[in-house]
Motif scaffolding. Sequence first.
Motif, PDB file in Angstrom:
ATOM      1  N   UNK A   1       0.801  -1.227   0.000  1.00  0.00           N
ATOM      2  CA  UNK A   1       0.000   0.000   0.000  1.00  0.00           C
ATOM      3  C   UNK A   1       0.837   1.282   0.000  1.00  0.00           C
ATOM      4  N   UNK A   2       2.148   1.186  -0.146  1.00  0.00           N
ATOM      5  CA  UNK A   2       3.033   2.342   0.000  1.00  0.00           C
ATOM      6  C   UNK A   2       2.698   3.483  -0.964  1.00  0.00           C
ATOM      7  N   UNK A   3       2.561   3.194  -2.245  1.00  0.00           N
ATOM      8  CA  UNK A   3       2.271   4.263  -3.213  1.00  0.00           C
ATOM      9  C   UNK A   3       0.923   4.914  -2.936  1.00  0.00           C
ATOM     10  N   UNK A   4      -0.060   4.113  -2.583  1.00  0.00           N
ATOM     11  CA  UNK A   4      -1.384   4.651  -2.278  1.00  0.00           C
ATOM     12  C   UNK A   4      -1.314   5.579  -1.063  1.00  0.00           C
ATOM     13  N   UNK A   5      -0.630   5.130  -0.013  1.00  0.00           N
ATOM     14  CA  UNK A   5      -0.498   5.966   1.185  1.00  0.00           C
ATOM     15  C   UNK A   5       0.255   7.255   0.870  1.00  0.00           C
ATOM     16  N   UNK A   6       1.297   7.153   0.057  1.00  0.00           N
ATOM     17  CA  UNK A   6       2.032   8.363  -0.328  1.00  0.00           C
ATOM     18  C   UNK A   6       1.121   9.362  -1.026  1.00  0.00           C
TER      19      UNK A   6
ATOM     20  N   UNK B   1       0.451  19.484  -2.243  1.00  0.00           N
ATOM     21  CA  UNK B   1       1.062  20.261  -3.316  1.00  0.00           C
ATOM     22  C   UNK B   1       0.849  21.738  -3.003  1.00  0.00           C
ATOM     23  N   UNK B   2       1.925  22.469  -2.986  1.00  0.00           N
ATOM     24  CA  UNK B   2       1.827  23.921  -2.814  1.00  0.00           C
ATOM     25  C   UNK B   2       2.424  24.586  -4.051  1.00  0.00           C
ATOM     26  N   UNK B   3       1.973  25.799  -4.293  1.00  0.00           N
ATOM     27  CA  UNK B   3       2.436  26.531  -5.467  1.00  0.00           C
ATOM     28  C   UNK B   3       2.896  27.906  -5.027  1.00  0.00           C
ATOM     29  N   UNK B   4       4.053  28.321  -5.519  1.00  0.00           N
ATOM     30  CA  UNK B   4       4.545  29.648  -5.169  1.00  0.00           C
ATOM     31  C   UNK B   4       3.993  30.688  -6.143  1.00  0.00           C
ATOM     32  N   UNK B   5       4.372  31.933  -5.943  1.00  0.00           N
ATOM     33  CA  UNK B   5       3.830  33.031  -6.753  1.00  0.00           C
ATOM     34  C   UNK B   5       4.244  32.940  -8.223  1.00  0.00           C
ATOM     35  N   UNK B   6       5.290  32.155  -8.526  1.00  0.00           N
ATOM     36  CA  UNK B   6       5.739  31.988  -9.909  1.00  0.00           C
ATOM     37  C   UNK B   6       5.118  30.764 -10.590  1.00  0.00           C
ATOM     38  N   UNK B   7       4.259  30.068  -9.871  1.00  0.00           N
ATOM     39  CA  UNK B   7       3.597  28.908 -10.443  1.00  0.00           C
ATOM     40  C   UNK B   7       4.363  27.606 -10.274  1.00  0.00           C
TER      41      UNK B   7
ATOM     42  N   UNK C   1       5.721  15.257   1.286  1.00  0.00           N
ATOM     43  CA  UNK C   1       5.186  14.043   1.887  1.00  0.00           C
ATOM     44  C   UNK C   1       5.169  14.228   3.401  1.00  0.00           C
ATOM     45  N   UNK C   2       3.997  14.058   4.000  1.00  0.00           N
ATOM     46  CA  UNK C   2       3.861  14.176   5.464  1.00  0.00           C
ATOM     47  C   UNK C   2       4.158  12.815   6.085  1.00  0.00           C
ATOM     48  N   UNK C   3       5.421  12.597   6.440  1.00  0.00           N
ATOM     49  CA  UNK C   3       5.862  11.297   6.983  1.00  0.00           C
ATOM     50  C   UNK C   3       5.153  10.960   8.293  1.00  0.00           C
ATOM     51  N   UNK C   4       4.931  11.964   9.137  1.00  0.00           N
ATOM     52  CA  UNK C   4       4.255  11.705  10.416  1.00  0.00           C
ATOM     53  C   UNK C   4       2.847  11.176  10.202  1.00  0.00           C
ATOM     54  N   UNK C   5       2.116  11.793   9.294  1.00  0.00           N
ATOM     55  CA  UNK C   5       0.761  11.338   8.988  1.00  0.00           C
ATOM     56  C   UNK C   5       0.782   9.939   8.383  1.00  0.00           C
ATOM     57  N   UNK C   6       1.764   9.662   7.524  1.00  0.00           N
ATOM     58  CA  UNK C   6       1.875   8.345   6.901  1.00  0.00           C
ATOM     59  C   UNK C   6       2.087   7.264   7.969  1.00  0.00           C
ATOM     60  N   UNK C   7       2.965   7.521   8.925  1.00  0.00           N
ATOM     61  CA  UNK C   7       3.228   6.555   9.989  1.00  0.00           C
ATOM     62  C   UNK C   7       1.971   6.339  10.831  1.00  0.00           C
ATOM     63  N   UNK C   8       1.226   7.404  11.099  1.00  0.00           N
ATOM     64  CA  UNK C   8      -0.013   7.279  11.869  1.00  0.00           C
ATOM     65  C   UNK C   8      -1.024   6.397  11.133  1.00  0.00           C
TER      66      UNK C   8
END
Length: 76
Positions: free
Chosen positions: A29-34, A40-46, A52-59
């Motif tokens: 299930x690794x890819x699915x959990x990832x 995804x964040x976007x800066x002012x230049x696009x 990847x939130x490793x803490x949330x993944x471990x939980x």
Amino acid sequence: MNQIILTMELIQGVVRGEETAQRLILQYYDQYLNSLVTTVTEDENGNKYYQLDEDLKVQIQYKYLEAIKKWKAIKK
């Protein structure tokens, strides 16, 4: 690397608490959990940045293993 196949034996191994089975099912299930814990964040230049939130993944992995240990097979 060999593809992991989700079998009844693998699930039963996780239910019994077998470390190898737990490792294999988490790899399955690794890819699915990832995908669930990646933001995804976007800066002012696009430019897009993926984090990847490793803490949330471990939980999630921990909760999944705890839930599957409670699994009972339906007997016919």
